[in-house]
Scaffold this motif. Structure first.
Motif, mmCIF file in Angstrom:
data_model
loop_
_atom_site.group_PDB
_atom_site.id
_atom_site.type_symbol
_atom_site.label_atom_id
_atom_site.label_comp_id
_atom_site.label_asym_id
_atom_site.label_seq_id
_atom_site.Cartn_x
_atom_site.Cartn_y
_atom_site.Cartn_z
ATOM 1 N N GLY A 62 -79.635 -39.383 42.246
ATOM 2 C CA GLY A 62 -78.498 -38.744 42.896
ATOM 3 C C GLY A 62 -78.172 -37.391 42.292
ATOM 4 N N VAL A 63 -78.201 -37.311 40.968
ATOM 5 C CA VAL A 63 -77.940 -36.033 40.300
ATOM 6 C C VAL A 63 -79.014 -35.010 40.666
ATOM 7 C CG1 VAL A 63 -77.840 -34.886 38.058
ATOM 8 C CG2 VAL A 63 -76.643 -37.057 38.401
ATOM 9 N N LEU A 64 -80.267 -35.445 40.697
ATOM 10 C CA LEU A 64 -81.354 -34.524 41.040
ATOM 11 C C LEU A 64 -81.255 -34.056 42.491
ATOM 12 C CD1 LEU A 64 -84.398 -36.143 39.184
ATOM 13 C CD2 LEU A 64 -83.173 -34.039 38.597
ATOM 14 N N TYR A 65 -80.829 -34.936 43.399
ATOM 15 C CA TYR A 65 -80.622 -34.501 44.787
ATOM 16 C C TYR A 65 -79.506 -33.459 44.863
ATOM 17 C CZ TYR A 65 -83.725 -37.817 47.161
ATOM 18 O OH TYR A 65 -84.832 -38.491 47.631
ATOM 19 N N LEU A 66 -78.459 -33.641 44.073
ATOM 20 C CA LEU A 66 -77.381 -32.654 44.037
ATOM 21 C C LEU A 66 -77.889 -31.308 43.527
ATOM 22 C CD1 LEU A 66 -74.440 -34.826 42.672
ATOM 23 C CD2 LEU A 66 -74.381 -33.496 44.786
#
Length: 252
Positions: free
Chosen positions: A76-80
């Motif tokens: 999720g952090v990497l998608y952000l």
């Protein structure tokens, strides 16, 4: 407004290549981390692959809940981060790119929320838990998990839809076929999850959807890692098309 073709001059340089490779690496990392759940095939988990939700691995009573939750937090952090990099690199005047970036950011945030707000119990295993959920007699974080799951589903569909429109506008025939196939599978699997829940086979379509979204993510990373991928996002595809905000992109 400018007319861009495949023969348009590239905005190159070493700095440009580094940014493009960094963006591709972050997107690839997101796709790999999002697929971490496949380790359930190797671990002695107690959930059914046919009827169980992948997110039921998050429940604290499950033996590997920190592993599965950690994978979703990282992805999720990497998608952000990936959404921010794409939005910063390719001009915000392009509504398709902006829409894809916003949907991807929303998907990333919802994926993190999925892992942070853990369900109380296993609805596909415990009938009492299922009745409590339908009666809204569960904790607030259980309800928050349900909400974030819906948001992530819708955001994923919007992101893939925007990607399909970008591929149609500026991509190759292979790009268009891959994006349309991915969109069809993601939407069909989501509908199958809803339809299959009463019959106890929600696990299969959900896992098909998750695998498909990870493959789409890795495909986007590969295309952005190539010069052509950046040109598709910038509107420089096979066909000469008027692209809004192209002047802004040319100045980057």
């Amino acid at each position: 407004m400018a007319i861009l073709t495949r023969h348009s001059p590239r905005v190159g340089g070493e700095s440009e290549n580094r940014r493009r490779v960094l963006t591709a690496a972050v997107i690839a990392g997101a796709g790999v981390a999002y697929a971490l759940w496949v380790v359930e095939f190797l671990l002695p988990t107690r959930l059914s692959l046919i009827s169980g939700f992948v997110s039921e691995h998050y429940v604290v009573s499950q033996p590997y809940h920190w592993l599965f939750r950690g994978g979703d937090v990282v992805s999720g952090v990497l998608y952000l981060v990936a959404a921010g990099l794409v939005a910063a690199r390719w001009c915000s005047g392009d509504r398709l790119v902006a829409g894809m970036a916003v949907a991807t950011a929303l998907f990333g945030a919802a994926t993190v929320a999925d892992a942070v707000f853990v369900p109380d119990c296993l609805t596909t295993v415990d009938p009492v838990c299922e009745r409590r959920e339908f009666a809204a007699q569960v904790s607030w974080h259980h309800l928050a998990h349900l909400g974030s799951s819906v948001v992530s589903q819708l955001a994923a569909i919007v992101a893939v839809l925007a990607l399909e429109r970008l591929a149609t506008r500026s991509g190759s025939r292979l790009d268009r076929m891959a994006a349309r196939t991915g969109l069809i599978v993601v939407v069909a699997a989501g509908l199958a999850c809803v339809a299959g829940y009463p019959f106890g086979w929600v696990g299969v379509p959900q896992r098909v959807q998750l695998v498909t979204f990870s493959l789409i993510t890795l495909g986007v990373a590969w295309r952005i890692g190539s010069a052509a991928g950046g040109e598709i996002l910038a509107g420089r595809g096979r066909r000469a098309l008027p692209v809004r905000g192209a002047d802004c992109d040319d100045e980057s």
